[in-house]
Design a protein around this motif. Structure first.
Motif, short mmCIF file in Angstrom:
data_model
loop_
_atom_site.label_atom_id
_atom_site.label_comp_id
_atom_site.label_asym_id
_atom_site.label_seq_id
_atom_site.Cartn_x
_atom_site.Cartn_y
_atom_site.Cartn_z
N ALA A 158 -29.56 78.54 85.55
CA ALA A 158 -30.56 77.62 86.09
C ALA A 158 -31.74 78.39 86.68
O ALA A 158 -32.90 78.02 86.47
CB ALA A 158 -29.92 76.73 87.15
N ARG A 159 -31.46 79.45 87.41
CA ARG A 159 -32.53 80.27 87.97
C ARG A 159 -33.36 80.89 86.86
O ARG A 159 -34.60 80.92 86.93
CB ARG A 159 -31.95 81.37 88.86
CG ARG A 159 -32.96 82.39 89.36
CD ARG A 159 -32.29 83.45 90.21
NE ARG A 159 -33.20 84.51 90.61
CZ ARG A 159 -33.43 85.61 89.89
NH1 ARG A 159 -32.82 85.77 88.71
NH2 ARG A 159 -34.27 86.53 90.32
N LEU A 180 -33.88 79.74 83.86
CA LEU A 180 -34.74 78.71 83.28
C LEU A 180 -35.94 78.43 84.18
O LEU A 180 -37.08 78.30 83.70
CB LEU A 180 -33.94 77.43 83.07
CG LEU A 180 -32.85 77.45 81.98
CD1 LEU A 180 -32.07 76.15 82.00
CD2 LEU A 180 -33.47 77.68 80.61
N ARG A 181 -35.71 78.34 85.48
CA ARG A 181 -36.82 78.07 86.40
C ARG A 181 -37.85 79.19 86.36
O ARG A 181 -39.06 78.94 86.37
CB ARG A 181 -36.29 77.88 87.83
CG ARG A 181 -35.49 76.60 88.03
CD ARG A 181 -35.24 76.33 89.51
NE ARG A 181 -34.45 77.37 90.16
CZ ARG A 181 -34.93 78.28 90.98
NH1 ARG A 181 -36.23 78.28 91.29
NH2 ARG A 181 -34.15 79.19 91.53
N LEU A 182 -37.38 80.45 86.29
CA LEU A 182 -38.32 81.57 86.21
C LEU A 182 -39.11 81.54 84.92
O LEU A 182 -40.23 82.06 84.85
CB LEU A 182 -37.55 82.90 86.33
CG LEU A 182 -36.94 83.21 87.70
CD1 LEU A 182 -36.14 84.51 87.65
CD2 LEU A 182 -38.00 83.27 88.78
N GLY A 222 -40.18 78.86 83.63
CA GLY A 222 -41.06 77.70 83.70
C GLY A 222 -40.45 76.41 83.19
O GLY A 222 -41.16 75.42 82.98
N ALA A 247 -38.22 73.27 83.98
CA ALA A 247 -37.65 72.49 85.07
C ALA A 247 -36.85 71.30 84.56
O ALA A 247 -36.07 70.71 85.30
CB ALA A 247 -38.75 71.99 85.99
N ASP A 248 -37.01 70.96 83.28
CA ASP A 248 -36.33 69.80 82.71
C ASP A 248 -34.95 70.20 82.19
O ASP A 248 -34.73 70.38 80.99
CB ASP A 248 -37.18 69.21 81.57
CG ASP A 248 -36.55 67.96 80.96
OD1 ASP A 248 -35.70 67.35 81.63
OD2 ASP A 248 -36.90 67.63 79.81
N PRO A 297 -32.49 74.94 95.27
CA PRO A 297 -33.68 74.39 94.61
C PRO A 297 -33.37 73.31 93.58
O PRO A 297 -34.30 72.74 92.99
CB PRO A 297 -34.29 75.62 93.91
CG PRO A 297 -33.62 76.82 94.47
CD PRO A 297 -32.26 76.35 94.89
N LEU A 298 -32.08 73.02 93.34
CA LEU A 298 -31.73 72.15 92.21
C LEU A 298 -31.58 70.68 92.58
O LEU A 298 -31.20 69.88 91.73
CB LEU A 298 -30.43 72.66 91.56
CG LEU A 298 -30.45 74.12 91.12
CD1 LEU A 298 -29.14 74.47 90.44
CD2 LEU A 298 -31.62 74.39 90.19
N GLN A 302 -31.53 68.09 89.43
CA GLN A 302 -31.08 68.96 88.34
C GLN A 302 -29.60 69.26 88.44
O GLN A 302 -28.92 69.41 87.43
CB GLN A 302 -31.91 70.25 88.37
CG GLN A 302 -33.37 70.04 88.05
CD GLN A 302 -34.23 71.20 88.50
OE1 GLN A 302 -34.01 71.76 89.57
NE2 GLN A 302 -35.23 71.56 87.69
#
Length: 568
Positions: free
Chosen positions: A78-79, A81-83, A85, A87-88, A306-307, A316
């Motif tokens: 998950a981290r 993916l967030r890095l 860009g 978020a979906d 953050p999720l 998320q």
């Protein structure tokens, strides 16, 4: 007064208190029970998977990426993916909170681990973990050198061993051992050094493997036999050395030297700080560990924060959600999952899915599973574990010797698979508060060597586990039963994969997708290559199981790599 000296003086006073009146009070009525893992939820999932029948989906949801499993690997994905860009995405987790074997809890308001309780200071092979620690503010460059926040490094004294009726510093038996024992300690240290020169040992292990090439001859030889057999070949038979090595294997792998491979036994030392016989210089910086009252739950809580946890929708992280089926099709991936909060089945659709589940579970839920997945599920075995959190309302009396430490181990612990306890109060900055109590002692028991250990975990009452633990700890702490108020037991039926002989060779050659030499930037500006990841066209697999054993560095790096694959 220095912390170590203060603790030593206070411990001596406590030991003298054993002789004072009042220590023979009757044990109080002990409260307790099972906590941490919802075994009924897991068994419901097992039964549904056996029949292949469950309620029809009540709703269809869509995302760009689905992550199945919210342990360290899933959170790392998950981290990642967030890095990148993205978020979906949705992360589906069986339990009520994410973290897997690295979750934290509390007893009587005192934070304590429910599983993994420390992280060794990572070496340069674990660049992804180093990057995470920088992000969390635990590691920073000062005057050109890396420095760790001392508040999070394990305070001194770090570990001690109850041996021959007294406490000694460190876990290697040294007090009163003879010259023959010391000679075997030195011989084993030399053997580890020689094996380190013959082949590379890294953590994470994938940094020293190449699926396009066979294992190094030295790795092949070690992977072919048990650690016990290899030690016999080396004529390393001293009982004190063998006890220590068996303890180390049970600590990291859940089973002893008779079960794990010689590669795993050497890897335990060679991939970290080596083995140092008494009197040999050691690199204290490399042997440092990071720890918190709630163990590695401190890290997983920050990865999950953050999720936006929400079982009902909008976040998320979808906790209390059991993955039932994962299917690849021409248009992407379809995931059926049971939402325990709404008591209904949800269907998720996405172009890609990261399967961050244990291998045995992934093989059950992935439809038409790839050969490498079914092969790994057949070959791997898992050690059950038990974690007992013991709340005490005041300081314990103590036997003579070394001062109370963070990690406290009994030599030849009479409890099957017992690994000693850590003190949740050890990281308190006020040394007086460490001893004053109340606190929580977290005791670990690895059951990979125990016959029917998994069945007993599922069927025996909590007192079956608590009573022998308290009896064992009452030897160094005679008033434990007068001080203990509650024991909470956390059970893990499949806590960690056991690296048995042949496992390294098998896992090093399967299912590694040929990835381009594309590079992504870490948050500190450095570059990291794509990490080879077991994958199909639309599924990327991420779990420490793919390394054959379970530690944070393996799970996190596997999850990070799978996130890069899913990000495209």
């Amino acid at each position: 007064m220095q912390r170590r000296h203060f603790l030593a003086t206070a411990a001596a006073s406590a030991a003298a208190a054993v002789l004072l009146p009042g220590c023979d009070k009757a044990p109080r009525v002990l409260e307790g029970g099972f906590t941490g893992i919802d075994m009924a939820r897991g068994h419901q999932l097992r039964d549904w998977l056996k029949t292949g029948s469950w309620p029809a989906p009540a709703v269809v949801r869509r995302a760009q990426v689905i992550i199945a499993g919210g342990g360290v690997a899933g959170l790392a994905a998950a981290r990642s993916l967030r890095l990148a860009g993205i978020a979906d995405f949705a992360l589906l987790e069986l339990e009520d909170s994410a973290g897997g074997n690295s979750r934290g809890g509390a007893v009587q308001g005192i934070a304590c681990p429910l599983g993994a309780h420390y992280l060794p200071v990572p070496g340069d092979d674990a660049r992804e973990v180093q990057d995470l620690l920088e992000e969390l503010g635990l590691r920073q460059r000062v005057a050109g050198r890396w420095r760790y926040d001392e508040r999070h490094l394990c305070h001194s004294p770090q570990e001690r061993l109850f041996f021959e009726g007294a406490w000694q510093e460190g876990l290697l038996p040294v007090q009163g051992v003879d010259d023959a024992t010391l000679a075997q300690y030195r011989r084993f240290a030399q053997a580890v050094a020689q094996q380190s020169k013959a082949a590379r040992f890294t953590m994470p292990v994938l940094k020293s493997l190449d699926a396009r090439k066979p294992l190094a001859p030295a790795h092949q030889a070690l992977d072919a036999v048990t650690f016990d057999a290899w030690l016999q070949q080396q004529e390393l038979d001293d009982p004190h050395l063998r006890w220590y090595l068996d303890y180390c294997c049970r600590d990291d792998y859940g089973a002893g030297t008779a079960h794990v491979s010689a590669w795993a036994g050497i890897h335990y030392f060679a991939s970290r700080h080596g083995f140092h016989a008494p009197g040999e210089a050691a690199d204290e910086a490399r042997e440092s560990v990071l720890t918190w009252p709630q163990g590695n739950g401190w890290i997983t809580q920050r990865l999950a924060a953050p999720l936006q946890n929400s079982a009902q929708g909008g976040g998320q992280l979808r906790a209390a959600t059991s993955v039932l089926r994962i299917t690849e099709n021409r248009h992407g991936v379809e995931v059926d999952a049971f939402n325990h909060a709404t008591d209904s089945v949800e269907r998720w659709q996405a172009p890609r899915c990261i399967v961050a589940l244990p291998v045995f579970m992934a093989a059950r839920v992935v439809q038409n599973p790839p050969a490498f997945l079914t092969g790994a599920a057949r070959r791997l075995g898992w050690a059950p574990w038990l974690v007992a959190n013991i709340h005490i309302d005041s300081a314990l009396t103590d036997r003579p010797g070394a001062a109370p430490a963070w990690d406290n181990v009994l030599y030849a612990d009479p409890t099957a698979g017992g690994l000693g306890y850590v003190n949740a109060g050890h990281q308190r900055l006020d040394a007086r508060a460490v001893l004053a109590g109340p606190t929580v002692l977290t005791y670990y028991q690895a059951l990979g060597d125990a016959p029917d250990g998994r069945q007993h975990l599922a069927t025996q009452p909590w007192q079956h586990w608590a009573d022998p633990i308290l009896a064992a700890l009452a030897v160094p702490h005679p008033d434990l039963r007068q001080r203990a108020t509650r024991v909470d037991i956390t059970r893990y039926g499949h806590a960690m994969a056991i690296p048995t002989p042949g496992m390294l060779g098998f896992l090093s050659q399967i299912g590694l997708q040929r990835l381009p030499e594309k590079r992504r930037q870490l948050s500190n500006g450095e570059q990291t290559p794509w990490i080879p990841t077991p994958a199909t066209a639309r599924l990327a697999f991420a779990h420490s199981d793919w390394s054959g054993y379970s530690v944070f560095e393996e799970a996190f790096t596997r999850g990070h790599g799978a996130g890069l694959v899913a990000a495209g």
